[in-house]
Design a protein around this motif. Sequence first.
Motif, PDB file in Angstrom:
ATOM      1  N   ASP A 131       0.832  -1.202   0.000  1.00 24.69           N
ATOM      2  CA  ASP A 131       0.000   0.000   0.000  1.00 24.69           C
ATOM      3  C   ASP A 131       0.869   1.255   0.000  1.00 24.69           C
ATOM      4  O   ASP A 131       0.617   2.197  -0.750  1.00 24.69           O
ATOM      5  CB  ASP A 131      -0.937  -0.018   1.209  1.00 24.69           C
ATOM      6  CG  ASP A 131      -1.843   1.200   1.244  1.00 24.69           C
ATOM      7  OD1 ASP A 131      -2.558   1.426   0.243  1.00 24.69           O
ATOM      8  OD2 ASP A 131      -1.822   1.932   2.258  1.00 24.69           O
ATOM      9  N   GLN A 132       1.886   1.256   0.803  1.00 27.04           N
ATOM     10  CA  GLN A 132       2.789   2.405   0.881  1.00 27.04           C
ATOM     11  C   GLN A 132       3.498   2.615  -0.457  1.00 27.04           C
ATOM     12  O   GLN A 132       3.622   3.746  -0.941  1.00 27.04           O
ATOM     13  CB  GLN A 132       3.807   2.215   2.015  1.00 27.04           C
ATOM     14  CG  GLN A 132       4.725   3.393   2.223  1.00 27.04           C
ATOM     15  CD  GLN A 132       3.969   4.643   2.631  1.00 27.04           C
ATOM     16  OE1 GLN A 132       2.963   4.588   3.333  1.00 27.04           O
ATOM     17  NE2 GLN A 132       4.427   5.787   2.167  1.00 27.04           N
ATOM     18  N   LEU A 133       3.967   1.529  -1.070  1.00 23.95           N
ATOM     19  CA  LEU A 133       4.628   1.636  -2.376  1.00 23.95           C
ATOM     20  C   LEU A 133       3.665   2.166  -3.444  1.00 23.95           C
ATOM     21  O   LEU A 133       4.043   3.009  -4.272  1.00 23.95           O
ATOM     22  CB  LEU A 133       5.194   0.280  -2.797  1.00 23.95           C
ATOM     23  CG  LEU A 133       6.399  -0.217  -1.997  1.00 23.95           C
ATOM     24  CD1 LEU A 133       6.773  -1.632  -2.437  1.00 23.95           C
ATOM     25  CD2 LEU A 133       7.584   0.714  -2.151  1.00 23.95           C
ATOM     26  N   ALA A 134       2.423   1.696  -3.411  1.00 20.88           N
ATOM     27  CA  ALA A 134       1.434   2.166  -4.384  1.00 20.88           C
ATOM     28  C   ALA A 134       1.137   3.650  -4.172  1.00 20.88           C
ATOM     29  O   ALA A 134       0.998   4.415  -5.141  1.00 20.88           O
ATOM     30  CB  ALA A 134       0.157   1.346  -4.282  1.00 20.88           C
ATOM     31  N   ARG A 135       1.023   4.067  -2.912  1.00 20.62           N
ATOM     32  CA  ARG A 135       0.777   5.487  -2.639  1.00 20.62           C
ATOM     33  C   ARG A 135       1.947   6.351  -3.091  1.00 20.62           C
ATOM     34  O   ARG A 135       1.757   7.421  -3.664  1.00 20.62           O
ATOM     35  CB  ARG A 135       0.509   5.710  -1.145  1.00 20.62           C
ATOM     36  CG  ARG A 135      -0.844   5.208  -0.703  1.00 20.62           C
ATOM     37  CD  ARG A 135      -0.994   5.379   0.807  1.00 20.62           C
ATOM     38  NE  ARG A 135      -2.120   4.631   1.292  1.00 20.62           N
ATOM     39  CZ  ARG A 135      -3.200   5.190   1.829  1.00 20.62           C
ATOM     40  NH1 ARG A 135      -3.271   6.486   1.954  1.00 20.62           N
ATOM     41  NH2 ARG A 135      -4.194   4.441   2.240  1.00 20.62           N
ATOM     42  N   ASP A 136       3.171   5.889  -2.830  1.00 20.21           N
ATOM     43  CA  ASP A 136       4.357   6.636  -3.280  1.00 20.21           C
ATOM     44  C   ASP A 136       4.389   6.749  -4.806  1.00 20.21           C
ATOM     45  O   ASP A 136       4.676   7.812  -5.365  1.00 20.21           O
ATOM     46  CB  ASP A 136       5.637   5.953  -2.790  1.00 20.21           C
ATOM     47  CG  ASP A 136       5.876   6.152  -1.308  1.00 20.21           C
ATOM     48  OD1 ASP A 136       5.217   7.024  -0.707  1.00 20.21           O
ATOM     49  OD2 ASP A 136       6.724   5.422  -0.750  1.00 20.21           O
TER      50      ASP A 136
ATOM     51  N   ARG B  89       4.239  10.133  -6.958  1.00 17.21           N
ATOM     52  CA  ARG B  89       5.253  10.478  -7.963  1.00 17.21           C
ATOM     53  C   ARG B  89       4.613  10.714  -9.331  1.00 17.21           C
ATOM     54  O   ARG B  89       4.990  11.630 -10.058  1.00 17.21           O
ATOM     55  CB  ARG B  89       6.303   9.362  -8.068  1.00 17.21           C
ATOM     56  CG  ARG B  89       7.330   9.370  -6.962  1.00 17.21           C
ATOM     57  CD  ARG B  89       8.522   8.481  -7.286  1.00 17.21           C
ATOM     58  NE  ARG B  89       8.168   7.157  -7.753  1.00 17.21           N
ATOM     59  CZ  ARG B  89       8.022   6.079  -6.978  1.00 17.21           C
ATOM     60  NH1 ARG B  89       8.209   6.177  -5.685  1.00 17.21           N
ATOM     61  NH2 ARG B  89       7.711   4.919  -7.498  1.00 17.21           N
ATOM     62  N   GLN B  90       3.624   9.897  -9.667  1.00 16.00           N
ATOM     63  CA  GLN B  90       2.942  10.064 -10.949  1.00 16.00           C
ATOM     64  C   GLN B  90       2.156  11.373 -10.972  1.00 16.00           C
ATOM     65  O   GLN B  90       2.138  12.070 -11.987  1.00 16.00           O
ATOM     66  CB  GLN B  90       2.010   8.882 -11.187  1.00 16.00           C
ATOM     67  CG  GLN B  90       1.450   8.835 -12.584  1.00 16.00           C
ATOM     68  CD  GLN B  90       0.708   7.541 -12.857  1.00 16.00           C
ATOM     69  OE1 GLN B  90       0.521   6.712 -11.971  1.00 16.00           O
ATOM     70  NE2 GLN B  90       0.282   7.370 -14.087  1.00 16.00           N
ATOM     71  N   ALA B  91       1.529  11.721  -9.867  1.00 11.22           N
ATOM     72  CA  ALA B  91       0.782  12.991  -9.808  1.00 11.22           C
ATOM     73  C   ALA B  91       1.742  14.169  -9.960  1.00 11.22           C
ATOM     74  O   ALA B  91       1.442  15.138 -10.675  1.00 11.22           O
ATOM     75  CB  ALA B  91       0.012  13.087  -8.491  1.00 11.22           C
TER      76      ALA B  91
END
Length: 178
Positions: free
Chosen positions: A40-45, A49-51
Motif C-alpha cells: 500500500d505504501q509503495l502504491a501510494r508513493d 510520484r505520478q501525480a
Amino acid sequence: MMRLNLMPWRERQRLAALRRLRLMLLGSAILALCAVLLMDQLARDRAQRQAVGNAALQVAVAGLDEQLEQFEPVNQAYESVRAQIAAVAALRADQGIVVNLLADLERALPEGIQLTELKLERSRLHIGGLAASGAVVAQFMRDLERAGSLLDLELKRVQSTAGGEAFLLAARMSADWS
C-alpha cells in the motif's frame, strides 16, 4: 510388566504443537499485514510520484501552448502567403490558356481571312471577321476544331458584303478555361 502412562506426555506434545501452530498463524498474519501495508505504501508513493510528474507535464504543456500562441500570427501570415501564391499560379495558368488560344487562332487562320472581333463572355468566345469566300470560313472552322481549345464551334451568320463575306463564329472554351 510395568505399564507407563504416556497420556500426559502426549497431551503436552499436542499442546506444544497447537501453540506452535497458533504462533505460526499469528506470525503469518502479521507478515501478511506487513506485506499489505508495504505494498500500500509503495502504491501510494508511486501514485504521488505520478501525480507530481503529471503536474510537471501539465506545466510544460501550458508553456508549449503559450509558445504556439506566439507563432499563430506567423502561421496565419504563412497561410495568407500560400493562398496568394496559389492565386498567382492560377492566374499564370490562365494566362497560358489565353496565350494558347491566341496561338491556336493564329495557326488556324488561313489566308484570305481578316479577324475584326474577338469577344469573350463567360466561357463563350465570339469571333467575327471578313473572309474572301465561304470556303475559307469553312477551312478556318475545321482548323479551329482540330486545335482543340474551342468546343461546340458553330457558325452564327455569314453575310455577303462589298469587302467579302462577313462571318460570326461562336464557340465554348474548353474546361481548362473555367
